[in-house]
Motif scaffolding. Structure first.
Motif, mmCIF file in Angstrom:
data_model
loop_
_atom_site.group_PDB
_atom_site.id
_atom_site.type_symbol
_atom_site.label_atom_id
_atom_site.label_comp_id
_atom_site.label_asym_id
_atom_site.label_seq_id
_atom_site.Cartn_x
_atom_site.Cartn_y
_atom_site.Cartn_z
ATOM 1 N N GLY A 123 1.230 23.494 1.569
ATOM 2 C CA GLY A 123 -0.228 23.425 1.698
ATOM 3 C C GLY A 123 -0.739 24.205 2.893
ATOM 4 O O GLY A 123 -1.511 23.680 3.687
ATOM 5 N N PHE A 124 -0.341 25.474 3.028
ATOM 6 C CA PHE A 124 -0.724 26.233 4.215
ATOM 7 C C PHE A 124 -2.233 26.350 4.314
ATOM 8 O O PHE A 124 -2.883 26.821 3.391
ATOM 9 N N GLY A 125 -2.768 25.904 5.440
ATOM 10 C CA GLY A 125 -4.198 26.012 5.687
ATOM 11 C C GLY A 125 -5.047 25.244 4.690
ATOM 12 O O GLY A 125 -6.233 25.503 4.551
ATOM 13 N N ARG A 126 -4.429 24.283 3.977
ATOM 14 C CA ARG A 126 -5.178 23.512 2.987
ATOM 15 C C ARG A 126 -6.211 22.650 3.703
ATOM 16 O O ARG A 126 -5.927 22.005 4.698
ATOM 17 N N GLU A 127 -7.416 22.664 3.203
ATOM 18 C CA GLU A 127 -8.455 21.818 3.780
ATOM 19 C C GLU A 127 -8.537 20.552 2.940
ATOM 20 O O GLU A 127 -8.948 20.584 1.791
ATOM 21 N N VAL A 128 -8.094 19.459 3.498
ATOM 22 C CA VAL A 128 -8.133 18.199 2.772
ATOM 23 C C VAL A 128 -9.495 17.559 3.005
ATOM 24 O O VAL A 128 -9.967 17.498 4.140
ATOM 25 N N PRO A 174 -10.985 14.520 3.744
ATOM 26 C CA PRO A 174 -10.338 13.274 4.140
ATOM 27 C C PRO A 174 -10.881 12.084 3.369
ATOM 28 O O PRO A 174 -12.083 12.017 3.097
#
Lengths: 328, 325
Positions: free
Chosen positions: B265-270, B272
């Protein structure tokens, strides 16, 4: 890079004198962190990752001491500062977030007092302004009804909320560097995602440099820009996170990736690295990883061992895994 | 395949009231914490059943009730058809009990520091009056340690080696079911891999059944044949790993899978997840997840959803048909 890095560590050596001789939990570690960059530091227990962070902020417990190397913060040297100088530095220039939010807050003081105390100590503001900033800081880290919660004590918050307070505390004096040592290890998955997202957002907005120490490769993959893999007190590999995790060059990094139960791979057996991390007083000569390495040759046993500098600059290995090699 | 373990309507409440005099003086009501609420599932013989959930979801409490370390407030646990709490035939009870063993999370706390490894491993057999000669040595070699280690003390071993000793002890009485409560959570990844591989090998060799309790989704996905997801003491979804990870039905499972950090998940924006686990003393009405659920409707606040079968899964959600991503 045009701008000087926020943190530059050069050839850091930490020694602990023991009855059995001097041991080196950190041995010749060098790295830099630029403004707005998140450097992930991974490794297993005893790899020296926390010790590196503690050395930077001057929190080494005696008798451990910095025995060599230099630490520069914003161009100024900070190793070997006096206690009074260190006090000014901590909180003001370097913020710290520890693993356990309960032990990093004073249980006898309302969180508002702890925040205003920190702000007053480091910033030239008055009591009223400090209070206003404390509320703003709590608001920013997502504490609901911050103005009312400011009088609450740490035990009145849940674990995730407490860690938010600790982050507010670490960031309230607007430091240029934050050291986060396993900030989410004690938290549940859903809360962990909240804290990671918060840390990422705040640091990106303010251009804070972050040193994120963790053992969780997944957290590193999603959070860090670059990653430093540590083994037995030395850097095994250092590079952009995507490259290091998808095409590791050091056999230890490759082994670490292989032994993580990766989602949806379906293989029934995990890759095993034989043996265990060496004890500090019995680190093998040459490359510290050679007794566990299936690529080891004569050269790996000979001193001096490989370093990032003596190799290709990314992996400290005489025989790094080439790009076209299939990763085991 | 037959079910080795049958859990039916299992519940457990804890009395967390203040002492009675305080209650009397301050006119406080009794406070009951519901740790496990109406949980039913089967564990097939020679399979791995995993319970996942966050802290306070009741997964360890269920494990303890299955091995008999804790009595259920309501509901039954049957192992090999025997209800351990109600069976009166002591010979049969003893027989079934010796078929169950447990491995705990902390290998430092679960081994007696004053005992030699030999005695630790032989204890489950010695307690029944069985023959223990050479047993510890044989088991140590089976779990990848050496027979000479039998004369050592626990402090001479690393965390991973200690967990191997715990595994050896669990195997000593030749059990059929081993309840593993977070067996690798205290271990480093490379050591975790060694212990997980060992557990898989032993399962095949001895035909073991595992109840695997963990909060780590990747470990569970790797090990389990069936996964049960717990939220606030309730079983919200149950499926095999492929079904669960490909098409999670319950909004809580979806949130959990989304929030878990991914290796790729490189640089994945979760985005929240919202909110936190509610207070188990005063759980929400209806579906316990409704205050955090993005697709909750009025019915969710009023009526507790039953666990019902949808395809290969069992889901406790009123809107399970619509929720699939």
């Amino acid at each position: 890079m045009s701008q000087p890095p926020v943190l530059a560590v050069r050839n850091l050596v930490v020694e602990i004198p023991t009855r059995g001789g001097i041991v080196r939990p950190v041995d010749g570690v060098s790295y830099t962190i630029a403004a707005g960059e998140i450097l992930g530091v991974v490794g297993e227990s005893g790899a020296g990752k926390s010790m590196t962070g503690n050395a930077v902020i001057g929190l080494l417990d005696r008798p451990a001491r910095i025995a060599g190397g230099e630490i520069h913060l914003n161009g100024a040297r900070i190793d070997g500062l006096t206690l009074a100088q260190l006090r000014r530095l901590r909180g003001k220039e370097i913020g710290m977030v520890f693993q356990d939010p309960l032990t990093s807050l004073n249980p006898l003081l309302p969180i508002g007092d702890q925040l205003t105390e920190t702000i007053l100590a480091h910033l030239p503001v008055g009591q009223a302004e400090a209070r206003r900033r404390a509320v703003a800081a709590l608001d920013e880290v997502g504490i609901p009804a911050a103005a009312e919660r400011i009088g609450s004590y740490p035990h009145e918050f849940s674990g995730g909320m407490r860690q938010r307070v600790v982050i507010a505390l670490a960031l309230c004096a607007e430091p240029s560097l934050v050291i986060a040592d396993e900030p989410t290890t004690a938290l549940d998955v859903s809360v962990q995602a909240q804290i990671i997202a918060l840390l990422k957002r705040l640091c990106r907005d303010r251009g804070t440099a972050v040193m994120l120490v963790t053992h969780d490769m997944g957290v590193i993959a999603e959070t860090a820009d670059r990653v430093a893999v540590m083994y037995a007190g030395r850097l095994a590999e250092l590079g952009p996170v995507r490259e290091v995790l998808t095409a590791p060059r050091h056999p230890y990094t490759a082994g670490l990736m292989g032994s993580t139960p990766l989602a949806s791979k379906g293989q029934r057996r995990l890759h095993q690295i034989p043996g265990a991390m060496p004890r500090l007083h019995a680190i093998p000569p040459g490359c510290a990883f050679h007794p566990r390495c299936d690529r080891a040759a004569e050269r790996c046993r000979a001193d001096p061992g490989p370093t990032l500098k003596s190799c290709d600059g990314r992996a400290a290995c005489w025989f790094p895994i080439a790009q076209d090699e299939a990763v085991a | 395949m037959t079910a080795l373990v049958r859990v039916r309507d299992l519940s457990r409440t804890f009395d967390v009231s203040k002492p009675w005099l305080n209650r009397l003086l301050e006119r406080l009501p009794k406070r009951l914490l519901t740790a496990v609420s109406d949980v039913s599932f089967d564990i097939e013989e020679r399979s791995v059943y995993a319970l996942v959930g966050e802290s306070g979801s009741g997964k360890s409490t269920i494990g303890r009730m299955i091995v008999g370390l804790m009595t259920p407030s309501d509901g039954t646990v049957e192992i090999e058809g025997v209800d351990l709490m109600r069976e009166t035939d002591t010979a049969r009870l003893r027989e079934v009990r010796s078929d169950i063993q447990m491995i705990f999370q902390d290998p430092y706390a679960s081994l007696n520091p004053r005992w030699k490894v030999r005695d630790i491993i032989a204890e489950p057999v010695a307690a029944k009056g069985g023959a223990t000669r050479g047993l510890a040595e044989r088991l140590l070699e089976q779990v990848g340690l050496s027979a000479a280690d039998a004369d050592k003390f626990p402090h001479e071993f690393s965390g991973g080696q200690r967990q191997r000793i715990c595994v050896a002890r669990a195997l000593a009485s030749e059990p059929r079911l081993i309840v593993c409560d977070e067996p690798t959570s205290a271990l480093d990844v490379s050591v975790q891999a060694q212990v997980l591989n060992l557990m898989s090998d032993l399962k095949d060799e001895f035909g073991l059944t595992y109840l695997f309790i963990s909060h780590d989704l990747t470990v569970v996905q790797h090990m389990a044949d069936t996964i049960g997801v717990l939220y606030l003491g309730r079983l919200v979804e149950e499926a095999d790993p492929d079904t669960l990870f490909d098409t999670p039905r319950h909004p809580y499972t979806q949130m959990l899978l989304e929030a878990a950090p991914r290796m790729d998940g490189f640089g994945r924006e979760v985005v929240p997840p919202q909110g936190e686990i509610p207070d188990p003393i005063d759980p929400p009405t209806g579906c316990a997840y409704h205050p955090r659920c993005p697709i909750a409707i009025r019915r969710c606040t009023e009526e507790r959803p039953e666990l019902r079968r949808i395809g290969a899964a069992r889901v406790a959600c009123h809107r399970a048909e619509e929720s699939a991503r």
